[in-house]
Scaffold this motif. Structure first.
Motif, PDB file in Angstrom:
ATOM      1  N   ARG A  39       0.844  -1.192   0.000  1.00  0.00           N
ATOM      2  CA  ARG A  39       0.000   0.000   0.000  1.00  0.00           C
ATOM      3  C   ARG A  39       0.877   1.238   0.000  1.00  0.00           C
ATOM      4  O   ARG A  39       2.042   1.206   0.411  1.00  0.00           O
ATOM      5  N   ARG A  40       0.297   2.345  -0.466  1.00  0.00           N
ATOM      6  CA  ARG A  40       0.987   3.644  -0.443  1.00  0.00           C
ATOM      7  C   ARG A  40       0.395   4.549   0.631  1.00  0.00           C
ATOM      8  O   ARG A  40       0.584   5.755   0.607  1.00  0.00           O
ATOM      9  N   THR A  41      -0.361   3.956   1.557  1.00  0.00           N
ATOM     10  CA  THR A  41      -0.994   4.695   2.638  1.00  0.00           C
ATOM     11  C   THR A  41      -0.304   4.369   3.959  1.00  0.00           C
ATOM     12  O   THR A  41       0.400   3.354   4.076  1.00  0.00           O
ATOM     13  N   THR A  42      -0.501   5.231   4.955  1.00  0.00           N
ATOM     14  CA  THR A  42       0.147   4.995   6.248  1.00  0.00           C
ATOM     15  C   THR A  42      -0.484   3.822   6.996  1.00  0.00           C
ATOM     16  O   THR A  42       0.207   3.098   7.709  1.00  0.00           O
ATOM     17  N   SER A  43      -1.793   3.625   6.821  1.00  0.00           N
ATOM     18  CA  SER A  43      -2.497   2.544   7.508  1.00  0.00           C
ATOM     19  C   SER A  43      -2.979   1.511   6.507  1.00  0.00           C
ATOM     20  O   SER A  43      -3.212   1.830   5.335  1.00  0.00           O
ATOM     21  N   PRO A  44      -3.164   0.264   6.926  1.00  0.00           N
ATOM     22  CA  PRO A  44      -3.688  -0.762   6.023  1.00  0.00           C
ATOM     23  C   PRO A  44      -5.044  -0.379   5.444  1.00  0.00           C
ATOM     24  O   PRO A  44      -5.849   0.279   6.094  1.00  0.00           O
ATOM     25  N   VAL A  45      -5.278  -0.787   4.202  1.00  0.00           N
ATOM     26  CA  VAL A  45      -6.546  -0.531   3.521  1.00  0.00           C
ATOM     27  C   VAL A  45      -7.544  -1.588   3.962  1.00  0.00           C
ATOM     28  O   VAL A  45      -7.269  -2.788   3.886  1.00  0.00           O
ATOM     29  N   ALA A  46      -8.717  -1.135   4.422  1.00  0.00           N
ATOM     30  CA  ALA A  46      -9.681  -2.067   5.010  1.00  0.00           C
ATOM     31  C   ALA A  46     -10.521  -2.793   3.976  1.00  0.00           C
ATOM     32  O   ALA A  46     -10.927  -3.940   4.192  1.00  0.00           O
ATOM     33  N   ASP A  47     -10.791  -2.141   2.825  1.00  0.00           N
ATOM     34  CA  ASP A  47     -11.763  -2.731   1.908  1.00  0.00           C
ATOM     35  C   ASP A  47     -11.505  -2.280   0.477  1.00  0.00           C
ATOM     36  O   ASP A  47     -11.354  -1.086   0.214  1.00  0.00           O
ATOM     37  N   ILE A  48     -11.440  -3.240  -0.431  1.00  0.00           N
ATOM     38  CA  ILE A  48     -11.408  -2.985  -1.872  1.00  0.00           C
ATOM     39  C   ILE A  48     -12.472  -3.875  -2.504  1.00  0.00           C
ATOM     40  O   ILE A  48     -12.338  -5.092  -2.537  1.00  0.00           O
ATOM     41  N   GLU A  49     -13.536  -3.262  -2.993  1.00  0.00           N
ATOM     42  CA  GLU A  49     -14.630  -4.002  -3.618  1.00  0.00           C
ATOM     43  C   GLU A  49     -15.143  -5.139  -2.728  1.00  0.00           C
ATOM     44  O   GLU A  49     -15.401  -6.250  -3.190  1.00  0.00           O
ATOM     45  N   GLY A  50     -15.271  -4.852  -1.431  1.00  0.00           N
ATOM     46  CA  GLY A  50     -15.771  -5.854  -0.504  1.00  0.00           C
ATOM     47  C   GLY A  50     -14.737  -6.859  -0.038  1.00  0.00           C
ATOM     48  O   GLY A  50     -15.058  -7.739   0.764  1.00  0.00           O
ATOM     49  N   LEU A  51     -13.506  -6.739  -0.510  1.00  0.00           N
ATOM     50  CA  LEU A  51     -12.427  -7.632  -0.092  1.00  0.00           C
ATOM     51  C   LEU A  51     -11.552  -6.940   0.951  1.00  0.00           C
ATOM     52  O   LEU A  51     -11.277  -5.742   0.845  1.00  0.00           O
ATOM     53  N   ARG A  52     -11.117  -7.690   1.930  1.00  0.00           N
ATOM     54  CA  ARG A  52     -10.138  -7.176   2.891  1.00  0.00           C
ATOM     55  C   ARG A  52      -8.754  -7.631   2.438  1.00  0.00           C
ATOM     56  O   ARG A  52      -8.434  -8.824   2.506  1.00  0.00           O
ATOM     57  N   PRO A  53      -7.925  -6.722   1.935  1.00  0.00           N
ATOM     58  CA  PRO A  53      -6.626  -7.141   1.399  1.00  0.00           C
ATOM     59  C   PRO A  53      -5.714  -7.715   2.483  1.00  0.00           C
ATOM     60  O   PRO A  53      -5.761  -7.274   3.638  1.00  0.00           O
ATOM     61  N   ILE A  54      -4.915  -8.667   2.096  1.00  0.00           N
ATOM     62  CA  ILE A  54      -3.830  -9.141   2.953  1.00  0.00           C
ATOM     63  C   ILE A  54      -2.704  -8.129   2.828  1.00  0.00           C
ATOM     64  O   ILE A  54      -2.145  -7.931   1.742  1.00  0.00           O
ATOM     65  N   ASP A  55      -2.390  -7.466   3.918  1.00  0.00           N
ATOM     66  CA  ASP A  55      -1.454  -6.336   3.895  1.00  0.00           C
ATOM     67  C   ASP A  55      -0.011  -6.832   3.939  1.00  0.00           C
ATOM     68  O   ASP A  55       0.386  -7.560   4.853  1.00  0.00           O
ATOM     69  N   LEU A  56       0.785  -6.409   2.957  1.00  0.00           N
ATOM     70  CA  LEU A  56       2.192  -6.799   2.885  1.00  0.00           C
ATOM     71  C   LEU A  56       3.126  -5.669   3.290  1.00  0.00           C
ATOM     72  O   LEU A  56       4.344  -5.812   3.209  1.00  0.00           O
ATOM     73  N   GLY A  57       2.564  -4.546   3.708  1.00  0.00           N
ATOM     74  CA  GLY A  57       3.397  -3.440   4.146  1.00  0.00           C
ATOM     75  C   GLY A  57       3.275  -2.227   3.241  1.00  0.00           C
ATOM     76  O   GLY A  57       2.560  -2.236   2.238  1.00  0.00           O
ATOM     77  N   ALA A  58       3.988  -1.160   3.617  1.00  0.00           N
ATOM     78  CA  ALA A  58       3.914   0.114   2.900  1.00  0.00           C
ATOM     79  C   ALA A  58       5.108   0.290   1.971  1.00  0.00           C
ATOM     80  O   ALA A  58       6.229  -0.123   2.292  1.00  0.00           O
ATOM     81  N   THR A  59       4.860   0.867   0.821  1.00  0.00           N
ATOM     82  CA  THR A  59       5.925   1.275  -0.097  1.00  0.00           C
ATOM     83  C   THR A  59       5.687   2.720  -0.495  1.00  0.00           C
ATOM     84  O   THR A  59       4.637   3.297  -0.212  1.00  0.00           O
ATOM     85  N   ARG A  60       6.668   3.311  -1.183  1.00  0.00           N
ATOM     86  CA  ARG A  60       6.562   4.717  -1.557  1.00  0.00           C
ATOM     87  C   ARG A  60       6.707   4.861  -3.066  1.00  0.00           C
ATOM     88  O   ARG A  60       7.576   4.231  -3.680  1.00  0.00           O
ATOM     89  N   ASP A  61       5.847   5.686  -3.637  1.00  0.00           N
ATOM     90  CA  ASP A  61       5.847   5.919  -5.073  1.00  0.00           C
ATOM     91  C   ASP A  61       7.172   6.531  -5.512  1.00  0.00           C
ATOM     92  O   ASP A  61       7.670   7.478  -4.901  1.00  0.00           O
TER      93      ASP A  61
END
Length: 390
Positions: free
Chosen positions: A36-58
């Motif tokens: 993810r490119r956000t500070t906190s894990p993303v809770a929902d994408i199209e009703g799916l809860r992603p498995i969070d692998l950590g943060a990266t930077r653009d």
């Protein structure tokens, strides 16, 4: 039901949402895992809860590689709770490396699909870095079952001449997804705002400083006869002064993010033209891609603007639509657009609307065909996979 593990570099990328929608509309079950490119894990994408692998930077390729290396050690534990997938799709090169680790951790003969929708400038370098990255890609892709890409020019200019991937290629263009719920063709009922001022919409990933400066200079020269509306996600790694720049320009406005597909008819109906030009990686990826905004804008009747010598320009030339520039200068824009009148615009828009909507859109039958293609890659399923595919 086909179960797809989708590994992505940025779970909040709108293109990831579109691919998930396409897979599910085609009849597949999807598990989403990625960075993810956000500070906190993303809770929902199209009703799916992603498995969070950590943060990266653009724009921080080294940081992204380090994040992939860290994730590779823990990928087995991250995926332990999910049912075993029938197939893994890896979006981008770094995720292909992680997909191989995931496959080993799952302990199964799971086919790999490599999805590559951009050719990064680093892999095109003619030095040790470029050669090392191309070598890594060839190694990681040595037994993938399918390459998914979005433009014929990527195949002709990169994958074929460099011999990167031996797998069959599936061309999945960046088309708009039309749901079955759309009962009326929005293109025919959309009304553009009165003109002048003529309004140019630049929507999506806003990463090209040259485009921003070119449009700003053009609108200043035309003294308000043209306006530019920007929407989407500005790449602040490329121009950290984006917001200040736009606010200082009298005929440029940034109106924030939008929802795709929910807002598309409204935002394109609010402009006359769609900016389908990108100089971000001039001479390479920017000249080869067929961007989302090309299909989305034409789907809703906005007249596209492109450079004539690019893949987008050649595509529009074959369709006999749009405004094609011969040079990327304020003078070139003035020549192509400066004397725009209602009659000429009406003819330009009519040509766009006359094209078959399937040129710009995928529907559920296309989604089913794509998932059927993926299902065919799952060879000789065992009892577990056979039950999952039923």
């Amino acid at each position: 039901m086909l179960h797809v593990l989708y590994l992505v570099h940025d779970v909040s990328d709108p293109a990831v949402r579109r691919r998930i929608t396409m897979l599910r509309a085609g009849g597949a079950k999807v598990t989403l895992a990625g960075f993810r490119r956000t500070t906190s894990p993303v809770a929902d994408i199209e009703g799916l809860r992603p498995i969070d692998l950590g943060a990266t930077r653009d724009g921080r390729f080294g940081q992204r590689l380090a994040a992939v290396a860290r994730a590779a050690f823990g990928i087995g534990a991250k995926l332990a709770a999910m049912p075993r997938p029938n197939l893994i799709i890896a979006r981008n090169l770094e995720m292909l490396a992680l997909a191989r680790r995931a496959k080993a951790a799952l302990g199964a003969r799971v086919p790999l699909v490599y999805e590559c929708l951009d050719i990064h400038r680093l892999v095109l370098r003619d030095d040790l870095v470029g050669k090392a990255l191309r070598g890594a890609e060839r190694y990681l892709a040595r037994d993938v079952k399918l390459l998914v890409t979005s433009s014929p020019a990527f195949i002709a200019n990169y994958f074929k001449p460099f011999g990167q991937v031996a797998a069959p290629v599936e061309l999945v263009e960046n088309k708009y997804f039309d749901t079955a719920a759309v009962a009326v063709d929005e293109r025919l009922k959309a009304q553009n705002p009165a003109a002048p001022p003529w309004r140019i919409g630049w929507f999506g990933a806003l990463r090209c400083r040259r485009s921003l400066e070119l449009l700003a200079e053009f609108t200043r020269r035309r003294e308000g006869r043209f306006e530019v509306v920007l929407r989407g996600r500005p790449a602040l790694s490329e121009f950290p002064d984006f917001h200040a720049f736009v606010e200082a320009e009298p005929w440029l406005s940034f109106r924030g993010p939008y929802r795709n597909p929910e807002d598309m008819a409204a935002i394109y109906g609010d402009v006359h033209f769609s900016w389908a030009i990108d100089f971000f990686e001039a001479g390479q990826n920017s000249e080869w891609l067929l961007p989302n905004r090309l299909y989305e804008g034409c789907r809703f009747g906005a007249v596209p603007i492109s450079m004539g010598h690019t893949e987008t320009g050649r595509f529009l030339n074959r369709q006999d639509i749009g405004v094609l520039l011969s040079e990327a200068t304020p003078e070139g824009l003035e020549t192509a657009l400066g004397q725009m009148e209602q009659e000429r615009f009406g003819k330009l828009k009519t040509r766009v609307l006359a094209r078959n909507p399937r040129t710009w859109s995928y529907d559920r039958s296309d989604c089913r065909a794509f998932v059927d293609k993926l299902r065919g890659l799952v060879a000789a399923p065992g009892p577990f996979a056979a039950e999952a595919l039923a």
